[in-house]
Structure formats: C-alpha cells, structure tokens
Design an enzyme around this catalytic site. Structure first.
Site, PDB file in Angstrom:
ATOM      1  N   CYS A  27     -38.765 -37.622  37.362  1.00 56.77           N
ATOM      2  CA  CYS A  27     -38.480 -37.109  38.703  1.00 56.77           C
ATOM      3  C   CYS A  27     -38.491 -35.588  38.761  1.00 56.77           C
ATOM      4  O   CYS A  27     -38.675 -34.994  39.812  1.00 56.77           O
ATOM      5  CB  CYS A  27     -37.133 -37.635  39.182  1.00 56.77           C
ATOM      6  SG  CYS A  27     -37.062 -39.445  39.264  1.00 56.77           S
ATOM      7  N   ASN A  84     -30.766 -41.884  32.118  1.00 53.00           N
ATOM      8  CA  ASN A  84     -32.219 -42.006  32.087  1.00 53.00           C
ATOM      9  C   ASN A  84     -32.895 -40.976  31.199  1.00 53.00           C
ATOM     10  O   ASN A  84     -34.025 -41.182  30.753  1.00 53.00           O
ATOM     11  CB  ASN A  84     -32.799 -41.907  33.506  1.00 53.00           C
ATOM     12  CG  ASN A  84     -32.381 -40.632  34.215  1.00 53.00           C
ATOM     13  OD1 ASN A  84     -31.188 -40.389  34.411  1.00 53.00           O
ATOM     14  ND2 ASN A  84     -33.337 -39.812  34.613  1.00 53.00           N
TER      15      ASN A  84
END
Length: 365
Positions: free
Chosen positions: A312, A148
C-alpha cells in the site's frame, strides 16, 4: 517468476476460480442474475451468496454476522465510522479511537481523518502491550492480529479484555491471520479475500451480536441495512470457496510455511530480522542489511517478486511507519525487504530466490 509477496496478495486458489465461473455466465447462461432480484435467476444468485456467507462465517466466532464488503479497507471504515456514528445517534459523546502505531493505513488514516486517533506505542519487537492507558473517552480499540509488514502476532486477547474494562469495543484487523490461524475474539473483525487465495474486490466485516453500527453509506442497504450495493455472486462464491479450502488444509498449510521459514532463516542468517523471531507468522520474513540499496536490489533480482515494505505504501518514498514505530532509523527502514510465502511456494523457489538476493546484496558491499 518466483512469487514471494504473499502479504500483498496471494495466488487465486483453483477451487475459488472454479466456484466463480458459474456466476460469470453471460448470454445463454443463468449465472449473471442480480442476487437481490425476486425471480428465479435472482434467487439462485442469492442462494450462492448465502452459501458463501456461511462458508466465510465458519472461520469466525459463532456469535456474530458476516457483512460482505469490497475489501478490508471498506470493512474497517464501516466498523470505525459505524461505531462513532452509532454513539452520536444515541446522544453519547463520539469518543476517541485507540489504534496501535503499526496498524494498516486504512485503520490509522480513518481514525485520523475523523480527528479521533489515540496512538498506542509498540516495543522494539513489534509487540503492543497493555501497560499503556486508554483515554477516558475511548470508544473503540483497534489492534491487528498479525502485522502485514513484520508479521508480529499481537496480544489481542489482552487488548480485548482491556477494551471491555474501559467499556470500549474492540476491532481486529485479521487480514493476515484469517485462513491461516484461529481468529481472535473481538467485537468487530475485518478480513479480505485476496489474502487467503480468494479473489480481489471482496472482503467482510464480522460484527458480534449486540454491537450496533450506524449507517455510513446510503443507498439500498442490501447488507443488513448497513452496506449498500449489488453483491457479486462470483466474488462471494470465490471468497467462500477459498475460505472452505483454508479451513480444510489449515494445518497442512501451516506446516509447509514453517518448513519454508526454517530454511529461509538459514539462507538469510547474516541479515538482521525486523520484529520478533517467535511471536510472528512464519510466512513473513522482514529483514535488513546495512547499506543496502533496496531499489537496486529489486532491479537486480527481477525474477523474484518481493517487497520493500507494505504494498500500500510502495512508491511513496517514505520509510515504513511500522519499521519507524519499532525504533528503526529511516536509513535502516529503507534498507529492509519483506519476503512472504505460503501454500504454493516451493522449497526450491526459496533457495533459488535466496541465492539471487544474497548474491545481489553482496555485490553492493
């Protein structure tokens, strides 16, 4: 605004939005029924959920089942905790979980929280090769298909084979791959709807036939006795429609992404690339520039939505664990940015964003 943060989330597809609306009807409508109720409204909602399940399943291997979850984080937890729980219930040693050093936090932190993590190293190009050994008690191997943060595509077929040879199961985080390329073979696969133009708040765990999981959440057991909670027909329908659209236009989307990649590589030619040039998803450009103050850059380029790392970890102040794992110093990691694009990004947006980012970076030199 120019949105270049497709790894964090993607714009909701119109097709997904349209599919959701019917199941959001309030008083006077019939779309708000509980899909687990036996009456007519419940049965209609249940049918919508099952149609969505079939749509989502169409991009997975054929020999398994789709369990709806609230997202990939829950799917990963169900997979890891479920595998270890099943081992205990069978009277076997719990065993360890081998995870690559560049896995998403939901994988790394779950394995660590269980005290079962064995970390697999990665090379400077972001690849995790199978030359390293697995522990004798390895119960599960976790390796994502597409990273990611740096977009590298991992040798998942080799790791699946190595896991089998060690009598271990293989879990693949396919969040960044699902809907963009063929999903790798595995025993368990975790995905999330909002990374492929679906709604937030729903994901899925694909479980190969014959793989046993222990229940890790008690309650009604609505999803195959393994996951409890009332499903949202609207979220399921949106997820299913988004997957159907991805399946229909996967080739076109990939060609569009490649066109944007080729142009972006020219526009950012004087930046250093993080991760492999070729073995990566070309909708992810993670680059760095010496001495760059990323916070200042983001402030100077407020029209462009991009990331200083994975969403995140934003605001933590910590360098990216992924960039550190491929050998970058904390200083180099903190001078890196991530640009991500996809279906709805235009070439003109890439060019305008590059002009603003390069000009702002030049002013820092």
């Amino acid at each position: 605004m120019i949105y270049l943060d497709y790894q964090a989330t993607t714009p909701l597809a119109p097709e997904a939005r349209d599919a959701m609306l019917r199941w959001l009807d309030g008083p006077g409508g019939e779309g708000f029924g509980n899909p687990h109720s036996p009456h007519r409204m419940g049965r209609a909602a249940h049918a919508a959920v099952e149609m969505a399940r079939e749509q989502v399943a169409s991009l997975f291997p054929a020999n398994g089942r789709v369990i709806f979850t609230s997202g990939a984080t829950e799917a990963v937890n169900l997979a890891i905790r479920g595998v270890l729980s099943a081992a205990r219930s069978e009277g076997k040693p719990r065993g360890s979980v081998s995870v690559s050093a560049i896995e998403h936090a939901c994988v790394l932190d779950t394995a660590r929280a269980l005290g079962a993590a064995h970390i697999l190293n990665v090379a400077k190009d972001g690849q995790c090769n199978t030359k390293q050994d697995l522990p004798n008690d390895c119960r599960l191997v976790c390796l994502m298909q597409v990273n990611n943060e740096i977009g590298t595509i991992q040798p998942t077929v080799d790791w699946h084979r190595k896991a089998k040879e060690a009598n271990a199961l293989y879990l693949c985080d396919a969040v960044q791959a699902f809907g963009k390329m063929e999903v790798t073979g595995a025993d368990l696969i975790a995905v999330s709807a909002h990374k492929l133009h679906g709604p937030k708040g729903i994901g899925a765990l694909w479980v190969r036939n014959g793989v046993d999981l222990g229940e890790v959440q008690t309650g009604g057991g609505q999803e195959f006795g393994l996951r409890s909670g009332t499903l949202s027909p609207a979220l399921c329908a949106g997820f299913g429609a988004a997957v159907a659209e991805c399946k229909d236009r996967m080739g076109r989307d990939a060609e569009h992404v490649e066109t944007l990649w080729q142009r972006a590589r020219i526009l950012f030619a004087d930046w250093d690339l993080n991760g492999s040039e070729d073995t990566r998803w070309h909708g992810n450009l993670n680059i760095r520039r010496k001495g760059l103050d990323v916070n200042r850059l983001m402030s100077d380029c407020r029209k462009v939505m991009f990331s200083a790392g994975s969403a995140c970890a934003s605001g933590s102040g910590r360098p990216s664990h992924v960039l550190e794992a491929i050998g970058l110093s904390a200083k180099k990691a903190k001078s890196s940015i991530r640009l991500g694009w996809g279906r709805y990004t235009t070439l003109a947006e890439i060019e305008e964003a590059a002009e603003m980012i390069n000009a702002a970076a030049d002013r820092q030199q």
